[in-house]
Design an enzyme around this catalytic site. Structure first.
Site, short mmCIF file in Angstrom:
data_model
loop_
_atom_site.label_atom_id
_atom_site.label_comp_id
_atom_site.label_asym_id
_atom_site.label_seq_id
_atom_site.Cartn_x
_atom_site.Cartn_y
_atom_site.Cartn_z
N LYS A 132 0.84 -1.20 0.00
CA LYS A 132 0.00 0.00 0.00
C LYS A 132 0.87 1.25 0.00
CE LYS A 132 -3.81 -2.06 2.59
NZ LYS A 132 -4.82 -1.82 3.64
N GLU B 78 0.93 -5.29 4.36
CA GLU B 78 0.10 -6.01 5.33
C GLU B 78 -0.23 -7.37 4.75
OE1 GLU B 78 -2.86 -2.60 7.21
OE2 GLU B 78 -3.63 -3.95 5.70
N LYS C 134 -15.56 0.99 -4.36
CA LYS C 134 -16.85 0.52 -3.88
C LYS C 134 -17.94 0.70 -4.94
CE LYS C 134 -15.22 1.97 0.60
NZ LYS C 134 -15.13 3.12 1.54
N GLU D 115 -12.08 2.54 8.75
CA GLU D 115 -12.29 1.39 7.88
C GLU D 115 -11.65 0.14 8.48
OE1 GLU D 115 -12.81 3.45 3.50
OE2 GLU D 115 -11.04 2.22 3.84
N ARG E 48 -13.04 12.80 5.95
CA ARG E 48 -13.87 13.56 5.00
C ARG E 48 -15.28 12.99 4.98
NH1 ARG E 48 -11.02 9.68 1.74
NH2 ARG E 48 -12.54 8.15 1.07
#
Lengths: 452, 144
Positions: free
Chosen positions: A157, A199, A236, A274, A291
């Site tokens: 990431k 991760e 999403k 999240e 946000r």
């Protein structure tokens, strides 16, 4: 409390924010780039300022132009929406220096959570579980050794990433060196910051997020969870609340963890924590979004709260309009994102002019969109065209209403394709109907399509 | 020479060597970063600071008019400072590259230049006017 708000964004979210500002009696100022000059928010707002050409770095990312527009129109506050400058700590800081209230968390917090590796470390220290992985950015050799120690697959990431961008899954040690180099190059190109961390990757996961709201009077509230497991390439497509099929106390424990972390870190404003939930029902912190989020309407539907209104109140120094005991989560809400993309051609964007756009309506349906018949979808910006939200007292009714609403939606134009039929396939899929879907669902659907 | 003078000297040398005029240069001394922004030709209506655009050309053989437009949002000034004579007046002859105004944006002064040579026909906005991006500023009857 301020009396005027400049909206530093475009598309559906700019219009959605402007609507709440109007309801609150605030003077609204829109800003727009050349191809957005006919956008509905330009007409809706009390004033609109042309800030630059199509290229976002000269318009919606152009900090001097936006500040100048604020000063020229006498704006007292700036709402950044999502994307663009919404999580840019420099922008938040410049707003404050120029005497404009930034509607969002303080710049220091945005900077802290903007570094995703740093956020992971802070959350672990605040007691939230995180996946096995690195506590900081890693160089190639140490990254490979750590990946090998954790076990594949792993996910690389970008430290400066977020919103599902700058991610890459690596399945074997052999692929790692190349994947690491690619991840660095991608992060550099996308965020001007090549640092990456890693991760363990959870293949069949649920993506669950907790909405929190913190004011300057010591109130830390949670507004329930959202299930955002229906994703294509970490973007999403369908979101809902409450998350179906979770163990009875799981969402509650995640919310308690998020609130505790928010309290310890002194979070301010609206924020989203999240998490990933694995097949054994264990949850792990992923990132914080400082946000308003695209999928916020589902939370609004079950809480009855206007999240933009709460954001504005908190930024203006007022307390949140409710206390935790006032918040009851009623029923089920589902949101489907309609994108101007062609699912038959790898979801490539399809800009063009809409010769027909009839959004669905009727009982318990909400459509957030900036599109109208005659609207031209610019080629320069993201492809989100509309968000269709349904509410029902239970999941089956919410689903039935959504199915009915998607059937009503009419959208067409030369060269324009949308994700409508793809979304319909998602929500009628047995795994989704049963609430047993994971982040692997969309890829499975795409493979099934190819076999037909 | 102190650090600042040395940096300024190096910058001037660098500017002389550049193949075209940049629209913006950002210099940072600690850890030595230098960013140069070039005129953006790839993004449709984007224009570098000297912005001049043809108006709808009359086809009856009348004067061909061009318009100097605002390359950014800000405050348009006709003179370098209050009380100073304006850069140009209506009727004046101008040559391509000549400064015809200045826009203040975020306390930065950006010179506004004409891209074409000709006669200033109309000054379209008064001194000290707040202008948006692409706002027409000065109309010029093109030479020839």
């Amino acid at each position: 409390m301020f009396n005027s708000v400049l909206i530093a964004n475009r598309g559906e979210i700019a219009l959605r924010i402007a609507r709440t500002c109007r309801e609150m009696g605030l003077r609204t100022i829109a800003v727009y780039s050349t191809p957005d000059r006919d956008s509905p928010v330009v007409r809706f707002a009390d004033e609109a300022v042309h800030i630059g050409p199509a290229a976002i770095r000269h318009s919606y990312l152009n900090i001097p132009a936006i500040i100048e527009a604020g000063k020229a129109t006498g704006a007292e506050a700036i709402h950044p929406g999502y994307g663009f400058l919404s999580e840019d700590p420099d922008f938040a800081e410049i707003c404050e220096m120029e005497g404009l209230t930034f509607i969002g968390p303080p710049p220091g917090l945005i900077a802290q959570f903007g570094d995703k590796a740093e956020a992971r470390k802070l959350m672990a220290e605040a007691g939230l579980p995180v996946l096995p992985g690195s506590e900081r950015a890693l160089e190639s050799t140490e990254a490979r050794e750590l990946a090998d120690a954790i076990g594949f697959p792993v996910i690389l990431k970008a430290c400066a990433g977020g919103g599902g961008r700058g991610l890459s899954v690596v399945h074997s040690l052999r692929d790692f060196p190349q994947a690491y180099r690619n991840a660095r190059a991608t992060a550099n190109a996308a965020f001007n910051d090549g640092r990456v961390y890693l991760e363990r990757f959870v293949e069949n996961a649920r993506h669950i997020e907790i909405q929190v709201l913190c004011d300057n009077h010591g109130n830390v509230l949670h507004l329930g969870e959202r299930d955002c497991s229906v994703q294509r390439r970490h973007q999403k497509l369908v979101e809902e609340t409450p998350a179906p099929g979770l163990a009875p106390d799981l969402a509650g424990r995640m919310a308690a963890g998020a609130m505790e972390a928010a309290r310890r870190l002194g979070y301010r404003g609206l924020g989203t924590f999240e998490f990933l939930v694995d097949e054994l029902g264990r949850f792990y912190f992923m990132e914080i979004n400082c946000r308003i989020q695209v999928e916020h309407p589902v939370t609004e539907m079950v809480t009855g709260l206007d999240l933009v209104r709460e954001q504005i109140r908190v930024a203006g120094g007022l307390p949140a309009s409710v206390s935790q005991s006032d918040i009851s989560l009623r029923g089920v809400a589902i949101e489907c994102r309609l994108n101007a993309e062609d699912p038959e051609k790898g979801f490539t964007p399809t800009p063009g002019t809409l010769t027909e756009f009839v959004p669905p309506a009727g009982p318990f349906i909400r459509t957030d969109s900036h599109a109208t018949t005659g609207y031209t979808i610019p080629a320069e910006y993201d492809s989100l065209l509309a968000k269709i939200v349904s509410w029902g007292p239970d999941r089956q009714q919410a689903l039935n209403r959504m199915t009915r609403a998607l059937g009503e939606l009419r959208v067409s134009g030369p060269g324009i394709r949308t994700t409508l039929t793809f979304i319909e396939e998602v929500i009628t899929h047995p795994a989704y109907q049963d609430g047993k879907h994971t982040t692997a669902l969309v890829q499975k659907l795409i493979s099934e399509r190819k076999e037909r | 020479m102190n650090d600042a003078e040395n940096l300024a000297h190096q910058l001037v040398t660098l500017l002389r060597q550049l193949p075209e005029t940049p629209t913006r240069i950002r210099v940072q001394q600690g850890s030595n970063s230098l960013e140069v922004e070039w005129p953006d030709t790839a993004t449709g209506p984007a224009r570098p600071a000297p912005a001049t655009e043809a108006l709808d050309a009359p086809d009856d053989g009348a004067e061909r008019m061009e318009c100097v437009r605002a390359p950014m949002i800000g405050t348009f000034y006709r003179a370098a400072k209050p009380g100073a004579p304006p850069f140009v007046e209506e009727g004046a002859e101008v040559v391509a590259g000549q400064q015809v105004g200045v826009i203040e944006s975020m306390k930065l002064m950006t010179p506004i230049e004409t891209k074409c040579s000709g006669i200033v026909r109309r000054i379209l906005v008064p001194d000290a006017t707040s202008v948006e991006y692409d706002h027409p500023l000065i109309e010029i009857a093109m030479e020839g």
